[in-house]
Design a protein around this motif. Sequence first.
Motif, mmCIF file in Angstrom:
data_model
loop_
_atom_site.group_PDB
_atom_site.id
_atom_site.type_symbol
_atom_site.label_atom_id
_atom_site.label_comp_id
_atom_site.label_asym_id
_atom_site.label_seq_id
_atom_site.Cartn_x
_atom_site.Cartn_y
_atom_site.Cartn_z
ATOM 1 N N PRO A 170 -3.357 19.118 5.978
ATOM 2 C CA PRO A 170 -2.288 18.707 5.091
ATOM 3 C C PRO A 170 -2.304 17.037 4.883
ATOM 4 O O PRO A 170 -2.362 16.348 5.992
ATOM 5 N N ASP A 171 -1.951 16.522 3.644
ATOM 6 C CA ASP A 171 -1.844 15.031 3.657
ATOM 7 C C ASP A 171 -0.586 14.752 3.761
ATOM 8 O O ASP A 171 0.400 14.703 3.191
ATOM 9 N N THR A 172 -0.254 14.556 5.157
ATOM 10 C CA THR A 172 0.923 13.952 5.731
ATOM 11 C C THR A 172 1.392 12.562 5.175
ATOM 12 O O THR A 172 2.638 11.878 5.295
ATOM 13 N N PHE A 173 0.378 11.776 4.381
ATOM 14 C CA PHE A 173 0.859 10.538 3.666
ATOM 15 C C PHE A 173 1.817 10.751 2.538
ATOM 16 O O PHE A 173 2.490 10.015 2.302
ATOM 17 N N LEU A 174 1.578 12.033 1.935
ATOM 18 C CA LEU A 174 2.654 12.274 0.693
ATOM 19 C C LEU A 174 3.989 12.209 1.448
ATOM 20 O O LEU A 174 5.002 11.927 0.932
ATOM 21 N N LEU A 175 4.203 13.104 2.675
ATOM 22 C CA LEU A 175 5.536 13.064 3.371
ATOM 23 C C LEU A 175 5.908 11.651 3.929
ATOM 24 O O LEU A 175 7.165 11.494 3.762
ATOM 25 N N ILE A 176 5.189 10.874 4.351
ATOM 26 C CA ILE A 176 5.330 9.556 4.854
ATOM 27 C C ILE A 176 6.033 8.679 3.423
ATOM 28 O O ILE A 176 6.932 7.939 3.635
ATOM 29 N N ASP A 177 5.266 8.729 2.455
ATOM 30 C CA ASP A 177 5.640 8.021 1.312
ATOM 31 C C ASP A 177 7.014 8.462 1.062
ATOM 32 O O ASP A 177 7.767 7.716 0.484
ATOM 33 N N TRP A 178 7.232 9.554 0.929
ATOM 34 C CA TRP A 178 8.542 10.038 0.400
ATOM 35 C C TRP A 178 9.712 9.771 1.139
ATOM 36 O O TRP A 178 10.704 9.435 0.704
#
Length: 191
Positions: free
Chosen positions: A57-65
């Motif tokens: 899963p692309d946790t960079f999406l979560l980090i950016d949010w």
Amino acid sequence: MANKSTIRKQVLHQRKFLSDDEFLALNQLLLAQFKTLDFSEIASIHVFLPIVKKREPDTFLLIDWLEKNHPEINIIIPKSDFENHSLTHHLYIGRENLEVNEYHIPEPKQEKVYLGNIDMVLVPLLAFDKRGYRVGYGKGFYDRFLSGIKTKKVGISFFGPIDEIIDVHLNDIRLDVCITPDQIYRFGHST
């Protein structure tokens, strides 16, 4: 019911054959579920960084949010020590401070270790069962890390739970919550 080795093979195969569109859609659905968590008591979140080659899963999406919507929360990322199967923890200071190691894992370049409390840990996994046990890659990095701290343990999975992992060990740490694209599973044990 299945053992970890069988589950590992099945899920790696499942992930490998997700189309790019499916992969992107599942990541967006995970982000939508993640946004519904209660962050009011959270000052720090430990986030694993995705191994692109393994279609994690692309946790960079979560980090950016998180950076945009909760800038007060410290984001902590791991660095792996493959000699003793342990993790060190570092403040996330941006993608420009990352490098990919020989196992294709993005890691922080800086060596300063974060020693503060960690209120929530996003735990990588291949699969989880209805009791909150998980299957990882089998090296025990996260079980070692989580056994030593009191934190909210949140799994991130593209797929729903399996009935039961049959070869759970005493040192396996249960999740408190697991986020999937369809729903959030909560497990009834205390942290």
